[in-house]
Design a protein around this motif. Sequence first.
Motif, mmCIF file in Angstrom:
data_model
loop_
_atom_site.group_PDB
_atom_site.id
_atom_site.type_symbol
_atom_site.label_atom_id
_atom_site.label_comp_id
_atom_site.label_asym_id
_atom_site.label_seq_id
_atom_site.Cartn_x
_atom_site.Cartn_y
_atom_site.Cartn_z
ATOM 1 N N ALA A 59 28.871 16.486 65.153
ATOM 2 C CA ALA A 59 29.842 17.467 65.642
ATOM 3 C C ALA A 59 30.920 16.730 66.422
ATOM 4 O O ALA A 59 30.788 15.536 66.724
ATOM 5 C CB ALA A 59 29.148 18.505 66.526
ATOM 6 N N ASP A 82 37.520 21.844 68.156
ATOM 7 C CA ASP A 82 38.052 21.810 66.810
ATOM 8 C C ASP A 82 39.052 20.657 66.719
ATOM 9 O O ASP A 82 39.946 20.537 67.553
ATOM 10 C CB ASP A 82 38.732 23.151 66.497
ATOM 11 C CG ASP A 82 38.993 23.320 65.019
ATOM 12 O OD1 ASP A 82 38.207 22.791 64.208
ATOM 13 O OD2 ASP A 82 39.987 23.978 64.682
ATOM 14 N N PRO A 84 40.755 19.503 63.384
ATOM 15 C CA PRO A 84 40.775 19.702 61.926
ATOM 16 C C PRO A 84 40.886 18.429 61.090
ATOM 17 O O PRO A 84 40.114 18.240 60.139
ATOM 18 C CB PRO A 84 41.983 20.614 61.712
ATOM 19 C CG PRO A 84 42.145 21.336 63.006
ATOM 20 C CD PRO A 84 41.725 20.356 64.067
ATOM 21 N N MET A 87 37.711 16.294 61.560
ATOM 22 C CA MET A 87 36.556 16.962 60.964
ATOM 23 C C MET A 87 36.603 16.915 59.436
ATOM 24 O O MET A 87 35.571 16.741 58.779
ATOM 25 C CB MET A 87 36.448 18.378 61.489
ATOM 26 C CG MET A 87 36.087 18.405 62.974
ATOM 27 S SD MET A 87 36.146 20.036 63.715
ATOM 28 C CE MET A 87 34.679 20.766 63.007
ATOM 29 N N ALA A 91 33.722 15.100 57.184
ATOM 30 C CA ALA A 91 33.042 15.812 56.097
ATOM 31 C C ALA A 91 33.164 15.048 54.776
ATOM 32 O O ALA A 91 32.213 15.014 53.992
ATOM 33 C CB ALA A 91 33.607 17.218 55.952
ATOM 34 N N LEU A 98 28.165 17.846 59.091
ATOM 35 C CA LEU A 98 29.086 18.180 60.172
ATOM 36 C C LEU A 98 28.987 19.667 60.489
ATOM 37 O O LEU A 98 29.141 20.505 59.597
ATOM 38 C CB LEU A 98 30.515 17.822 59.777
ATOM 39 C CG LEU A 98 31.585 18.132 60.814
ATOM 40 C CD1 LEU A 98 31.412 17.256 62.056
ATOM 41 C CD2 LEU A 98 32.967 17.941 60.213
ATOM 42 N N THR A 100 30.449 22.930 62.739
ATOM 43 C CA THR A 100 31.703 23.369 63.343
ATOM 44 C C THR A 100 31.454 23.982 64.721
ATOM 45 O O THR A 100 30.327 24.412 65.016
ATOM 46 C CB THR A 100 32.395 24.420 62.459
ATOM 47 O OG1 THR A 100 31.581 25.602 62.458
ATOM 48 C CG2 THR A 100 32.614 23.911 61.045
ATOM 49 N N PRO A 101 32.499 24.074 65.536
ATOM 50 C CA PRO A 101 32.340 24.748 66.829
ATOM 51 C C PRO A 101 31.835 26.186 66.679
ATOM 52 O O PRO A 101 31.004 26.634 67.475
ATOM 53 C CB PRO A 101 33.742 24.701 67.441
ATOM 54 C CG PRO A 101 34.371 23.494 66.834
ATOM 55 C CD PRO A 101 33.833 23.453 65.418
ATOM 56 N N ASP A 102 32.309 26.906 65.667
ATOM 57 C CA ASP A 102 31.834 28.281 65.463
ATOM 58 C C ASP A 102 30.335 28.322 65.210
ATOM 59 O O ASP A 102 29.627 29.173 65.753
ATOM 60 C CB ASP A 102 32.579 28.956 64.313
ATOM 61 C CG ASP A 102 33.994 29.355 64.678
ATOM 62 O OD1 ASP A 102 34.308 29.424 65.891
ATOM 63 O OD2 ASP A 102 34.791 29.603 63.754
ATOM 64 N N GLU A 103 29.840 27.415 64.372
ATOM 65 C CA GLU A 103 28.394 27.371 64.112
ATOM 66 C C GLU A 103 27.629 27.034 65.387
ATOM 67 O O GLU A 103 26.618 27.669 65.711
ATOM 68 C CB GLU A 103 28.068 26.301 63.060
ATOM 69 C CG GLU A 103 28.520 26.630 61.660
ATOM 70 C CD GLU A 103 28.294 25.463 60.725
ATOM 71 O OE1 GLU A 103 27.502 25.634 59.776
ATOM 72 O OE2 GLU A 103 28.905 24.383 60.932
#
Length: 138
Positions: A59, A82, A84, A87, A91, A98, A100-103
């Motif tokens: 992450a 985040d 982008p 990331m 990936a 990887l 994400t911040p949302d996950e």
Amino acid sequence: MTDLSEFRRVCHAVALSSGGRVVEFRIADCVTPNFHQAIIAYRDRVVAVVCTRHSALMAVAEPRAVDFANGWRDSGPLTFVDAPRLMALLADMSRFRLLTPDELNGEFDAEDWPEILAYDIKYWRPANLGEALFNHFD
């Protein structure tokens, strides 16, 4: 067990490709934390690529505060960010998964992560997936 040479290689490659540079690796060699960090500096910000020690999960987060001279380090939850371009490169260029911040800021369901000890979940009570996966549980 995470392949540290692969982690280092990937971090140097994505930093270079995204216009940054790795300024430090913080390798977890004690009981806590359960993750390694690669600190990547850009002109306008500094981020940490974090990778768990025992699985290929990765992450991007705010770097942890550390004062090596006085033996102090921040042990609170990570703040996932985040980034982008970085990331997307992570990936594409690595075999790590990887997140994400949302996950990571989302709900933690222990049934989805059987490798996390039930005792740790009960004792530490992670508030979200990120706290359960990237932590200072002892």
